[in-house]
Design a protein around this motif. Structure first.
Motif, PDB file in Angstrom:
ATOM      1  N   GLU A 288       0.459   8.772   4.230  1.00 52.70           N
ATOM      2  CA  GLU A 288       0.895   9.069   5.599  1.00 52.70           C
ATOM      3  C   GLU A 288       0.167   8.192   6.611  1.00 52.70           C
ATOM      4  OE1 GLU A 288       2.910  10.197   8.718  1.00 52.70           O
ATOM      5  OE2 GLU A 288       3.457  10.674   6.658  1.00 52.70           O
ATOM      6  N   ASP A 289      -1.125   8.003   6.427  1.00 55.42           N
ATOM      7  CA  ASP A 289      -1.895   7.150   7.335  1.00 55.42           C
ATOM      8  C   ASP A 289      -1.386   5.710   7.290  1.00 55.42           C
ATOM      9  OD1 ASP A 289      -3.424   9.383   7.942  1.00 55.42           O
ATOM     10  OD2 ASP A 289      -5.130   8.762   6.705  1.00 55.42           O
ATOM     11  N   THR A 290      -1.061   5.227   6.100  1.00 50.74           N
ATOM     12  CA  THR A 290      -0.566   3.860   5.944  1.00 50.74           C
ATOM     13  C   THR A 290       0.806   3.715   6.591  1.00 50.74           C
ATOM     14  OG1 THR A 290      -1.841   3.675   3.901  1.00 50.74           O
ATOM     15  CG2 THR A 290      -0.139   2.026   4.261  1.00 50.74           C
ATOM     16  N   ARG A 291       1.667   4.696   6.375  1.00 56.81           N
ATOM     17  CA  ARG A 291       2.997   4.672   7.016  1.00 56.81           C
ATOM     18  C   ARG A 291       2.870   4.689   8.539  1.00 56.81           C
ATOM     19  NH1 ARG A 291       5.880   9.112   3.297  1.00 56.81           N
ATOM     20  NH2 ARG A 291       6.799   7.715   1.745  1.00 56.81           N
ATOM     21  N   SER A 292       1.944   5.493   9.031  1.00 51.25           N
ATOM     22  CA  SER A 292       1.735   5.585  10.472  1.00 51.25           C
ATOM     23  C   SER A 292       1.306   4.232  11.049  1.00 51.25           C
ATOM     24  CB  SER A 292       0.687   6.661  10.767  1.00 51.25           C
ATOM     25  OG  SER A 292       0.422   6.737  12.139  1.00 51.25           O
TER      26      SER A 292
ATOM     27  N   VAL B 133      -5.028  14.039  -1.369  1.00 53.88           N
ATOM     28  CA  VAL B 133      -5.761  12.907  -0.785  1.00 53.88           C
ATOM     29  C   VAL B 133      -4.855  11.683  -0.702  1.00 53.88           C
ATOM     30  CG1 VAL B 133      -7.651  11.261  -1.204  1.00 53.88           C
ATOM     31  CG2 VAL B 133      -8.053  13.723  -1.479  1.00 53.88           C
ATOM     32  N   LEU B 134      -4.135  11.402  -1.774  1.00 51.98           N
ATOM     33  CA  LEU B 134      -3.253  10.236  -1.802  1.00 51.98           C
ATOM     34  C   LEU B 134      -2.083  10.387  -0.833  1.00 51.98           C
ATOM     35  CD1 LEU B 134      -3.397   9.682  -5.628  1.00 51.98           C
ATOM     36  CD2 LEU B 134      -4.303   8.120  -3.879  1.00 51.98           C
ATOM     37  N   ALA B 135      -1.568  11.597  -0.684  1.00 53.82           N
ATOM     38  CA  ALA B 135      -0.487  11.835   0.278  1.00 53.82           C
ATOM     39  C   ALA B 135      -0.971  11.568   1.698  1.00 53.82           C
ATOM     40  CB  ALA B 135       0.043  13.258   0.143  1.00 53.82           C
ATOM     41  N   GLN B 136      -2.217  11.928   1.999  1.00 54.28           N
ATOM     42  CA  GLN B 136      -2.766  11.652   3.328  1.00 54.28           C
ATOM     43  C   GLN B 136      -2.951  10.148   3.529  1.00 54.28           C
ATOM     44  OE1 GLN B 136      -3.269  13.903   5.965  1.00 54.28           O
ATOM     45  NE2 GLN B 136      -3.281  11.907   6.944  1.00 54.28           N
ATOM     46  N   CYS B 137      -3.425   9.457   2.495  1.00 57.21           N
ATOM     47  CA  CYS B 137      -3.551   7.995   2.582  1.00 57.21           C
ATOM     48  C   CYS B 137      -2.179   7.360   2.807  1.00 57.21           C
ATOM     49  CB  CYS B 137      -4.188   7.429   1.311  1.00 57.21           C
ATOM     50  SG  CYS B 137      -5.934   7.818   1.087  1.00 57.21           S
TER      51      CYS B 137
ATOM     52  N   GLY C 172       0.816  -1.216   0.000  1.00 53.45           N
ATOM     53  CA  GLY C 172       0.000   0.000   0.000  1.00 53.45           C
ATOM     54  C   GLY C 172       0.846   1.261   0.000  1.00 53.45           C
ATOM     55  N   ILE C 173       1.921   1.264   0.771  1.00 53.15           N
ATOM     56  CA  ILE C 173       2.819   2.423   0.811  1.00 53.15           C
ATOM     57  C   ILE C 173       3.379   2.685  -0.586  1.00 53.15           C
ATOM     58  CG2 ILE C 173       5.074   3.220   1.647  1.00 53.15           C
ATOM     59  CD1 ILE C 173       4.334   1.824   4.354  1.00 53.15           C
ATOM     60  N   SER C 174       3.833   1.644  -1.246  1.00 57.45           N
ATOM     61  CA  SER C 174       4.364   1.788  -2.597  1.00 57.45           C
ATOM     62  C   SER C 174       3.295   2.301  -3.560  1.00 57.45           C
ATOM     63  CB  SER C 174       4.902   0.434  -3.076  1.00 57.45           C
ATOM     64  OG  SER C 174       5.285   0.499  -4.416  1.00 57.45           O
ATOM     65  N   GLY C 175       2.112   1.723  -3.480  1.00 57.02           N
ATOM     66  CA  GLY C 175       1.031   2.120  -4.383  1.00 57.02           C
ATOM     67  C   GLY C 175       0.578   3.550  -4.179  1.00 57.02           C
ATOM     68  N   TYR C 176       0.376   3.939  -2.927  1.00 60.18           N
ATOM     69  CA  TYR C 176      -0.048   5.314  -2.652  1.00 60.18           C
ATOM     70  C   TYR C 176       1.025   6.314  -3.067  1.00 60.18           C
ATOM     71  CZ  TYR C 176      -4.288   4.021  -0.061  1.00 60.18           C
ATOM     72  OH  TYR C 176      -5.532   3.553   0.286  1.00 60.18           O
ATOM     73  N   GLY C 177       2.277   5.996  -2.800  1.00 61.45           N
ATOM     74  CA  GLY C 177       3.358   6.900  -3.176  1.00 61.45           C
ATOM     75  C   GLY C 177       3.453   7.092  -4.677  1.00 61.45           C
ATOM     76  N   THR C 178       3.338   5.995  -5.417  1.00 59.36           N
ATOM     77  CA  THR C 178       3.385   6.070  -6.876  1.00 59.36           C
ATOM     78  C   THR C 178       2.204   6.865  -7.421  1.00 59.36           C
ATOM     79  OG1 THR C 178       4.586   3.984  -7.035  1.00 59.36           O
ATOM     80  CG2 THR C 178       3.353   4.676  -8.989  1.00 59.36           C
ATOM     81  N   ALA C 179       1.008   6.556  -6.933  1.00 59.35           N
ATOM     82  CA  ALA C 179      -0.195   7.255  -7.417  1.00 59.35           C
ATOM     83  C   ALA C 179      -0.122   8.752  -7.098  1.00 59.35           C
ATOM     84  CB  ALA C 179      -1.451   6.628  -6.818  1.00 59.35           C
ATOM     85  N   ALA C 180       0.372   9.093  -5.916  1.00 60.62           N
ATOM     86  CA  ALA C 180       0.499  10.508  -5.552  1.00 60.62           C
ATOM     87  C   ALA C 180       1.490  11.215  -6.475  1.00 60.62           C
ATOM     88  CB  ALA C 180       0.927  10.650  -4.091  1.00 60.62           C
ATOM     89  N   ALA C 181       2.584  10.540  -6.809  1.00 58.51           N
ATOM     90  CA  ALA C 181       3.571  11.134  -7.719  1.00 58.51           C
ATOM     91  C   ALA C 181       2.966  11.346  -9.107  1.00 58.51           C
ATOM     92  CB  ALA C 181       4.810  10.248  -7.809  1.00 58.51           C
ATOM     93  N   PHE C 182       2.202  10.381  -9.590  1.00 63.57           N
ATOM     94  CA  PHE C 182       1.538  10.536 -10.887  1.00 63.57           C
ATOM     95  C   PHE C 182       0.549  11.703 -10.841  1.00 63.57           C
ATOM     96  CE2 PHE C 182       1.918   5.765 -12.231  1.00 63.57           C
ATOM     97  CZ  PHE C 182       3.266   5.927 -12.483  1.00 63.57           C
TER      98      PHE C 182
END
Length: 166
Positions: A142-146, A136-140, A114-124
């Motif tokens: 951060e929540d996943t990392r937390s 929104v994706l950056a918050q997701c 999930g961390i990888s997926g959210y990070g990639t999607a946020a970058a795109f």
């Protein structure tokens, strides 16, 4: 779906994440039922809540791009979910603390996807100028990392020391 543009790839990645979360939520519930540590069970309950929240955000983002949230099946999470069941729920453990250590390991593998997926999607999203999506994706992310950090704290503080005594 033919992927021609970065936006096509972005929507595909959102759909993949949505599918991954759909699969992860079910196995996380199963891991929670198998866990013996109260602290771990509480963290897994919070994990389910966080996954549901992420799914809600992803569904909205995907639909805002006129796509179907269920337009993709995540084979990567399918494998991770199968491994989590095999090594966290179905395996025969003689010690509950060792099972809890395995549950954390399996959960964190899914979380790292999930961390990888959210990070990639946020970058795109940022590259595409979709600042609201990126936020929104950056918050997701951060929540996943937390949640991942919290699991590491449980493992280091309670579960792994008890498992080492087995």
């Amino acid at each position: 779906m033919t992927i021609t543009t970065l936006k096509d790839l972005y929507v595909d990645q959102l759909q993949d994440l949505y599918s991954a979360n759909r699969q992860a939520i079910q196995v996380t519930r199963e891991l929670k039922e198998a866990a013996s540590s109260a602290q771990l069970r509480k963290a897994l309950t919070a994990g389910v809540d966080g996954i549901e929240e992420g799914m809600d955000h992803l569904k909205t983002l995907i639909e805002n791009h006129d796509a179907n949230p269920r337009g993709e099946h995540c084979k990567g999470m399918e494998g991770l979910a199968a491994e989590a069941r095999a090594h966290g729920v179905e395996a025969d453990f003689s010690d509950e603390d060792v099972r809890d250590a395995s549950i954390i390991a399996q959960y964190q593998r899914m979380t790292h996807y999930g961390i990888s997926g959210y990070g990639t999607a946020a970058a795109f999203a940022r590259r595409l100028g979709l600042e609201n999506d990126a936020s929104v994706l950056a918050q997701c992310l951060e929540d996943t990392r937390s949640g991942d950090t919290h699991m590491t704290q449980i493992a280091s503080g309670e579960v792994n020391p008890a498992a080492a005594e087995a």
